[in-house]
Design a protein around this motif. Sequence first.
Motif, PDB file in Angstrom:
ATOM      1  N   GLY A 227       6.929   9.531  18.024  1.00 59.16           N
ATOM      2  CA  GLY A 227       7.276   8.194  17.361  1.00 59.16           C
ATOM      3  C   GLY A 227       8.576   8.040  16.935  1.00 59.16           C
ATOM      4  N   ARG A 228       8.891   6.981  16.439  1.00 55.84           N
ATOM      5  CA  ARG A 228      10.445   6.669  15.876  1.00 55.84           C
ATOM      6  C   ARG A 228      10.384   7.428  14.519  1.00 55.84           C
ATOM      7  N   PRO A 229      11.536   7.326  13.990  1.00 57.00           N
ATOM      8  CA  PRO A 229      11.701   8.052  12.819  1.00 57.00           C
ATOM      9  C   PRO A 229      10.972   7.381  11.661  1.00 57.00           C
ATOM     10  N   ASN A 230      10.190   8.030  10.618  1.00 56.21           N
ATOM     11  CA  ASN A 230       9.857   7.194   9.688  1.00 56.21           C
ATOM     12  C   ASN A 230       8.200   6.615   9.809  1.00 56.21           C
ATOM     13  N   VAL A 231       7.748   6.476  11.015  1.00 59.40           N
ATOM     14  CA  VAL A 231       6.369   6.129  11.252  1.00 59.40           C
ATOM     15  C   VAL A 231       5.281   6.753  10.709  1.00 59.40           C
ATOM     16  N   GLY A 232       5.494   7.989  10.472  1.00 60.53           N
ATOM     17  CA  GLY A 232       4.393   8.834   9.769  1.00 60.53           C
ATOM     18  C   GLY A 232       4.071  10.043  10.564  1.00 60.53           C
ATOM     19  N   LYS A 233       4.950  10.410  11.406  1.00 63.80           N
ATOM     20  CA  LYS A 233       4.575  11.754  12.193  1.00 63.80           C
ATOM     21  C   LYS A 233       4.246  13.067  11.175  1.00 63.80           C
ATOM     22  N   SER A 234       5.217  13.108  10.342  1.00 61.46           N
ATOM     23  CA  SER A 234       4.913  14.576   9.577  1.00 61.46           C
ATOM     24  C   SER A 234       3.650  13.912   8.644  1.00 61.46           C
ATOM     25  N   SER A 235       3.540  12.942   8.153  1.00 55.05           N
ATOM     26  CA  SER A 235       2.246  12.681   7.498  1.00 55.05           C
ATOM     27  C   SER A 235       0.799  12.774   8.161  1.00 55.05           C
ATOM     28  N   ARG A 279       7.181  18.943  19.013  1.00 61.95           N
ATOM     29  CA  ARG A 279       6.411  18.567  17.800  1.00 61.95           C
ATOM     30  C   ARG A 279       7.387  17.732  16.958  1.00 61.95           C
ATOM     31  N   ASP A 280       6.778  16.559  16.221  1.00 66.65           N
ATOM     32  CA  ASP A 280       7.527  15.607  15.501  1.00 66.65           C
ATOM     33  C   ASP A 280       9.018  15.602  16.217  1.00 66.65           C
ATOM     34  N   THR A 281       8.694  14.702  17.199  1.00 67.16           N
ATOM     35  CA  THR A 281       9.885  14.332  17.747  1.00 67.16           C
ATOM     36  C   THR A 281      10.475  13.301  17.360  1.00 67.16           C
ATOM     37  N   GLU A 282      11.495  13.197  16.607  1.00 61.22           N
ATOM     38  CA  GLU A 282      12.222  11.857  15.896  1.00 61.22           C
ATOM     39  C   GLU A 282      12.634  10.899  16.937  1.00 61.22           C
ATOM     40  N   ASP A 283      13.593  11.400  17.963  1.00 65.47           N
ATOM     41  CA  ASP A 283      14.110  10.381  18.625  1.00 65.47           C
ATOM     42  C   ASP A 283      14.376  11.025  20.162  1.00 65.47           C
ATOM     43  N   ILE A 333      -1.452   3.359  15.400  1.00 65.28           N
ATOM     44  CA  ILE A 333      -0.766   2.424  14.540  1.00 65.28           C
ATOM     45  C   ILE A 333      -0.919   2.628  12.869  1.00 65.28           C
ATOM     46  N   ASN A 334       0.019   3.134  12.398  1.00 59.93           N
ATOM     47  CA  ASN A 334      -0.074   3.827  11.214  1.00 59.93           C
ATOM     48  C   ASN A 334       0.685   2.733   9.930  1.00 59.93           C
ATOM     49  N   LYS A 335       0.271   3.001   8.774  1.00 57.64           N
ATOM     50  CA  LYS A 335       0.931   2.189   7.658  1.00 57.64           C
ATOM     51  C   LYS A 335       0.041   0.645   7.670  1.00 57.64           C
ATOM     52  N   THR A 336      -1.219   0.583   7.788  1.00 59.86           N
ATOM     53  CA  THR A 336      -2.048  -0.461   7.829  1.00 59.86           C
ATOM     54  C   THR A 336      -2.253  -1.268   6.338  1.00 59.86           C
ATOM     55  N   ASP A 337      -1.848  -0.237   5.388  1.00 56.93           N
ATOM     56  CA  ASP A 337      -1.915  -0.769   4.189  1.00 56.93           C
ATOM     57  C   ASP A 337      -0.750  -1.641   3.724  1.00 56.93           C
ATOM     58  N   LEU A 338       0.217  -1.659   4.505  1.00 55.32           N
ATOM     59  CA  LEU A 338       1.472  -2.760   4.435  1.00 55.32           C
ATOM     60  C   LEU A 338       1.207  -4.032   5.529  1.00 55.32           C
ATOM     61  N   GLU A 339       2.221  -4.988   5.000  1.00 59.95           N
ATOM     62  CA  GLU A 339       2.036  -5.966   5.747  1.00 59.95           C
ATOM     63  C   GLU A 339       2.128  -6.012   7.165  1.00 59.95           C
ATOM     64  N   SER A 360      -4.059   4.231   7.772  1.00 59.73           N
ATOM     65  CA  SER A 360      -3.167   4.211   6.839  1.00 59.73           C
ATOM     66  C   SER A 360      -3.178   5.790   6.114  1.00 59.73           C
ATOM     67  N   LEU A 361      -2.502   6.290   6.728  1.00 62.54           N
ATOM     68  CA  LEU A 361      -2.335   7.835   6.364  1.00 62.54           C
ATOM     69  C   LEU A 361      -2.291   8.019   4.768  1.00 62.54           C
ATOM     70  N   ILE A 362      -1.612   7.339   4.271  1.00 63.30           N
ATOM     71  CA  ILE A 362      -1.335   7.281   2.665  1.00 63.30           C
ATOM     72  C   ILE A 362      -2.700   7.090   1.947  1.00 63.30           C
ATOM     73  N   GLU A 363      -3.680   6.352   2.321  1.00 63.95           N
ATOM     74  CA  GLU A 363      -4.757   5.965   1.914  1.00 63.95           C
ATOM     75  C   GLU A 363      -5.912   6.630   2.781  1.00 63.95           C
TER      76      GLU A 363
HETATM   77  P1  GDP Z   1       8.136  10.572  10.257  1.00 65.69           P
HETATM   78  O1  GDP Z   1       9.698  10.477  10.004  1.00 65.69           O
HETATM   79  O2  GDP Z   1       7.545   9.984  11.498  1.00 65.69           O
HETATM   80  O3  GDP Z   1       7.709  12.110  10.174  1.00 65.69           O
HETATM   81  O4  GDP Z   1       7.615   9.748   8.991  1.00 65.69           O
HETATM   82  P2  GDP Z   1       6.912  10.485   7.555  1.00 65.69           P
HETATM   83  O5  GDP Z   1       5.481  11.207   7.698  1.00 65.69           O
HETATM   84  O6  GDP Z   1       7.740  11.310   7.108  1.00 65.69           O
HETATM   85  O7  GDP Z   1       6.824   9.312   6.719  1.00 65.69           O
HETATM   86  C1  GDP Z   1       7.687   8.467   6.488  1.00 65.69           C
HETATM   87  C2  GDP Z   1       7.488   7.679   5.225  1.00 65.69           C
HETATM   88  O8  GDP Z   1       6.345   6.726   5.454  1.00 65.69           O
HETATM   89  C3  GDP Z   1       7.086   8.758   4.132  1.00 65.69           C
HETATM   90  O9  GDP Z   1       7.615   8.255   2.894  1.00 65.69           O
HETATM   91  C4  GDP Z   1       5.540   8.360   3.986  1.00 65.69           C
HETATM   92  O10 GDP Z   1       4.974   8.831   2.780  1.00 65.69           O
HETATM   93  C5  GDP Z   1       5.321   7.267   4.551  1.00 65.69           C
HETATM   94  N1  GDP Z   1       4.000   6.615   4.819  1.00 65.69           N
HETATM   95  C6  GDP Z   1       3.237   7.668   5.814  1.00 65.69           C
HETATM   96  N2  GDP Z   1       2.218   7.065   6.254  1.00 65.69           N
HETATM   97  C7  GDP Z   1       1.930   5.875   5.629  1.00 65.69           C
HETATM   98  C8  GDP Z   1       1.065   4.943   5.396  1.00 65.69           C
HETATM   99  O11 GDP Z   1      -0.075   5.015   5.906  1.00 65.69           O
HETATM  100  N3  GDP Z   1       1.549   3.797   4.391  1.00 65.69           N
HETATM  101  C9  GDP Z   1       2.522   3.726   3.723  1.00 65.69           C
HETATM  102  N4  GDP Z   1       2.633   2.879   3.016  1.00 65.69           N
HETATM  103  N5  GDP Z   1       3.454   4.789   3.970  1.00 65.69           N
HETATM  104  C10 GDP Z   1       3.158   5.906   4.726  1.00 65.69           C
END
Ligand code: GDP
Length: 458
Positions: A227-235, A279-283, A333-339, A360-363
């Motif tokens: 997935g792209r950077p920051n989508v939540g792969k590491s999470s 593993r955790d392929t950023e781009d 599809i991650n981050k469903t807690d956001l808009e 929503s991995l955070i929740e």
């Molecule tokens: P990666 O770059 O794909 O590995 O993404 P990370 O797992 O490092 O997550 C990037 C950012 O998104 C971090 O600040 C996480 O805390 C945040 N994040 C991960 N999952 C969620 C989620 O479900 N909801 C929200 N709001 N933030 C999330």
Amino acid sequence: METDTITAISTPSGEGAIAIVRLSGPEAISIVDKLFQGKSLNDVDSHTIHYGKIMDPTTDEVAEEVMVSVMRAPKTFTREDVVEVNCHGGMVAVNRVLEIILSQGARLAEPGEFTKRAFLHGRIDLSQAEAVMDLIRAKTDKAMSVALKQMDGRLSALIQQLRQELLETVAHVEVNIDYPEYDDVEEMSHEMMQKKTKQVRAKIEDLLQVAKQGKILREGIGTAIIGRPNVGKSSLMNTLVQENKAIVTEIPGTTRDIIEEYVNVRGVPLRLVDTAGIRDTEDIVEKIGVERSRQVLKESDLILFVLNYNEALTDEDIKLFEAVQGLEYIVIINKTDLEQKLDLEKVRKLANNRPVVTTSLIEEEGVNELESAIAQSFFEGDIDMGDLTYVSNVRHIQLLKQAAQALDDAMIGLESEMPLDIVQIDVTRSWEFLGEIIGDTASDSLIDQLFSQFCLGK
Ligand code: GDP
Ligand code: ZN
């Protein structure tokens, strides 16, 4: 027939684990008895366990407190006298005990030598011996039950049945040729032989079909998170590891033990191999292009493709969809807690009937659904493990393929009306290949090679 007594540490090394020194051979009991302070082991009943101390004969000091199991031939794994010395003091103590035992005339076992003896003494057949190796390596309960089943002899029984059918066919042709005057033996026809060949061929095909799953269970599902950077792969990675027991395994039998991380998701072993670019392929696409990244992704059994609910699809997402087309993947599809900014309809269309899961991995939402999707994508629902006999060994698969090929050759011969005594040469070859699976026609060098793959002490 072996006459010496072999010994090895038979438990995997690990901090705090109980370690066992195992001996097998005619001197097994007397060697340990010489060192043992406690009951006279020469006099104890078979299959009993005794508390005592192992003394160091050079210093007359106590080397280790132990529990010693005595098992007399022939009701043992090797069909020889077997003694197991259970040490509680960790690896240093167990190594010391091993050294002392070696100084008393036991020989250090070669890798797999215990199992080899069991095989040579007719205790187990070759496929069962290999199952022992798989058992040692089994990563999850399911893989364990596959190995156990094979050890039970289910694969052997099946192979034997197939061989029997082929043998009868060949024998029938032989009789027809050698004793043409026997009128009461029905003449084997091309049709009869064709039918038999087809039947056995189909059964081999069934075994090959389940072999793939067996291999996966044994080795774990090679999993890439993309997935792209920051989508939540590491999470995602962290969630999977935290929610499920992460197992770090050492694979014995390699010169340098490889450490891999396993996550057990509902009995499905995900192998998170730390391979660069997987593993955790950023781009990945950006870096190496669609074609190359596809090549890399093809090597994994399962791809977890993460998207951001909070962002519209980008060109890079589309490229990733291209890269995973036709492969085994799950869209997350991650981050469903956001808009919501992602076009779900469009994603579903691009996903082309592959599973799409929202999280929503955070929740900690949607993780259950994701785990179901992972389990389902491999087992297509709940398969009943009890009903399947798995072929989980590369050598078995190879031989099954060769046996199938030989039958294919036979069928070509039959279709072109070749004489049956020619066709039966191919059928006999198939019979021989099947025999190699259970060790009936295996050569000595093959046996040596096989057992040397086993880890020490088994
Ligand atoms: P990666 O770059 O794909 O590995 O993404 P990370 O797992 O490092 O997550 C990037 C950012 O998104 C971090 O600040 C996480 O805390 C945040 N994040 C991960 N999952 C969620 C989620 O479900 N909801 C929200 N709001 N933030 C999330
Ligand atoms: Zn990351």
